[in-house]
Design a protein around this motif. Sequence first.
Motif, PDB file in Angstrom:
ATOM      1  N   GLU A 247       0.822  -1.203   0.000  1.00 19.22           N
ATOM      2  CA  GLU A 247       0.000   0.000   0.000  1.00 19.22           C
ATOM      3  C   GLU A 247       0.860   1.260   0.000  1.00 19.22           C
ATOM      4  N   ILE A 248       1.914   1.252   0.798  1.00 18.25           N
ATOM      5  CA  ILE A 248       2.758   2.450   0.892  1.00 18.25           C
ATOM      6  C   ILE A 248       3.586   2.615  -0.374  1.00 18.25           C
ATOM      7  N   VAL A 249       4.087   1.505  -0.925  1.00 18.70           N
ATOM      8  CA  VAL A 249       4.826   1.589  -2.193  1.00 18.70           C
ATOM      9  C   VAL A 249       3.956   2.218  -3.264  1.00 18.70           C
ATOM     10  N   HIS A 250       2.704   1.801  -3.374  1.00 17.72           N
ATOM     11  CA  HIS A 250       1.816   2.365  -4.398  1.00 17.72           C
ATOM     12  C   HIS A 250       1.504   3.831  -4.117  1.00 17.72           C
ATOM     13  N   ALA A 251       1.408   4.192  -2.845  1.00 20.05           N
ATOM     14  CA  ALA A 251       1.212   5.607  -2.519  1.00 20.05           C
ATOM     15  C   ALA A 251       2.418   6.427  -2.964  1.00 20.05           C
ATOM     16  N   VAL A 252       3.621   5.876  -2.795  1.00 21.59           N
ATOM     17  CA  VAL A 252       4.834   6.553  -3.261  1.00 21.59           C
ATOM     18  C   VAL A 252       4.793   6.717  -4.773  1.00 21.59           C
ATOM     19  N   TRP A 253       4.443   5.673  -5.488  1.00 20.54           N
ATOM     20  CA  TRP A 253       4.412   5.750  -6.953  1.00 20.54           C
ATOM     21  C   TRP A 253       3.380   6.766  -7.436  1.00 20.54           C
ATOM     22  N   ARG A 254       2.217   6.803  -6.778  1.00 20.37           N
ATOM     23  CA  ARG A 254       1.213   7.789  -7.173  1.00 20.37           C
ATOM     24  C   ARG A 254       1.726   9.208  -6.939  1.00 20.37           C
ATOM     25  N   ARG A 255       2.338   9.424  -5.794  1.00 24.52           N
ATOM     26  CA  ARG A 255       2.858  10.760  -5.496  1.00 24.52           C
ATOM     27  C   ARG A 255       3.946  11.159  -6.482  1.00 24.52           C
ATOM     28  N   ARG A 256       4.797  10.203  -6.863  1.00 23.88           N
ATOM     29  CA  ARG A 256       5.847  10.518  -7.822  1.00 23.88           C
ATOM     30  C   ARG A 256       5.241  10.915  -9.171  1.00 23.88           C
TER      31      ARG A 256
END
Length: 525
Positions: A247-256
């Motif tokens: 979940e956090i990895v995907h949040a990072v990718w979305r923010r990037r």
Amino acid sequence: MITVVWFKRDLRVTDHAPLCDAARRGPVLPIYLFEPDLIAQADSSPRHLGFILESLAELEARLAALGSPLQRWQGTAVEVLQALRDRLGPFRLSSHEETGNLASFARDRAVARWCREQGVEWQQWPAGGVVRRLHDRDAWSRLWMERMTPAPLAAPEALQAPPCPIPSPLHLPPGGAPRHLAWHPDTLPDHPARQHGGRSHARQLLRHFFDQHLADYRRGMSSPLSAGDACSRLSPYLAFGAVSVREIVHAVWRRRSELQAMPPDLRPRGELAGLKSFESRLHWHCHFIQKLESEPELECRDMHPAFAGLRDASFDADRLTRWRRGETGFPLIDACMAMLRETGWINFRMRALLIAFSSYQLWQPWQKPALHLAREFLDYEPGIHYPQVQMQAGTTGINTLRIYNPVKQARDQDPDGRFVRRWLPALERLPDAWLFEPWKMPPELQRRQGLVIGRDYPEPLVDHEAAARHARDTLWRLRKDDAVRRESRAVYEKHGSRNPHREGTPRPRRPSPPTDGPQLGFDFG
């Protein structure tokens, strides 16, 4: 057939494969076990239980809203499962794989034997990027990315509840806490200054980190003055599974993606670099847990056999007690212990300093300090904790020795003394010139300041510079031995990172000579 979903360190309904699979099959009975034998282990503490109870309250509400409330049980896992079988008849068991301590490993082996004997199917689902029965470390980074790439699983829309089991002495009432706990005598009482459990807190912290502190992350994580704000503080929620790594990895990718879509002149400065560093630590989070998954004995046994028992003859209970109480006479060490005792958290650089000081300057075996810190850390994750402790203690044979100077670290990380003065009120009025080396203050000045060393603040336990030289000389002499170097390569083959400089997409490589890469900490915590 009913599926019993066993919640362990995965206290959420989103991105929860066992729950999602069970919801598709039919009736679901969610359970959480309070296991007295595990709670009484020397790495357990009341602050862990308090955080778990708060996390369970949110989980219970969510599961009840979905249609099948969580049931709390107390007893050994085999006792509880047998009680459920007596009342439910045949059922399936589903859970995430757990990389815990040796006691939980033995518990899972006992459950596996019981399931085979009873004909119960037990399906265990992978947890994060940790690969069970990994045969080739070279493949791990690719497997991590394969695990992280799919979107996190949505929570089930609804759950079908089974008929309620007949009440059992092992079954606790809704919201019930475990009874008759035998706590380890060295544990401290739970403290209100710690973070509170629950998924809602984790989600709020992640949003706040992205909105307010991402740009400060890289430069602010090292100092105890700034790390509390600069870091995400998500580590306890990851440790107990209120959120998943994916979940956090995907949040990072979305923010990037959002940042990269902005015109460069409007893009907040430093945020892309912060994301890059933050993502690398999510990768290293799983990398370290993989070490304990592959070799559970690392909880108590030196990773490199040449270092086994190296410090045993020097064990000093008084030194360990003073280190644990924050009475070493070195202000930064003692202030870190005071903050940790109060809050259950300290940033990674200071964690490394604490274990390095006990291992090098005090020359103590790492096992007892590791247990004390396990009880203190609210975010205690065995798979990260023990490999990290061994890395900082210099017993892996594949990591650079980091022997920190506690005075220099104080001047570098707390130049104005604000951190030390906050956590050590006895030193509050001490002049800057003497704050980090109060034992050097002339006796007359000590009396005028009302701070007599040895009476109002401890004398230093050791000559830290001489002790550091002894540790450095001893360890490097050992590491240069040809047989030790050969064994280091074997350790690297089993545990070493193939991506020591990774902060982006994994690309397996085999560095030579063996190294386990930069000593990155888990300062998203």
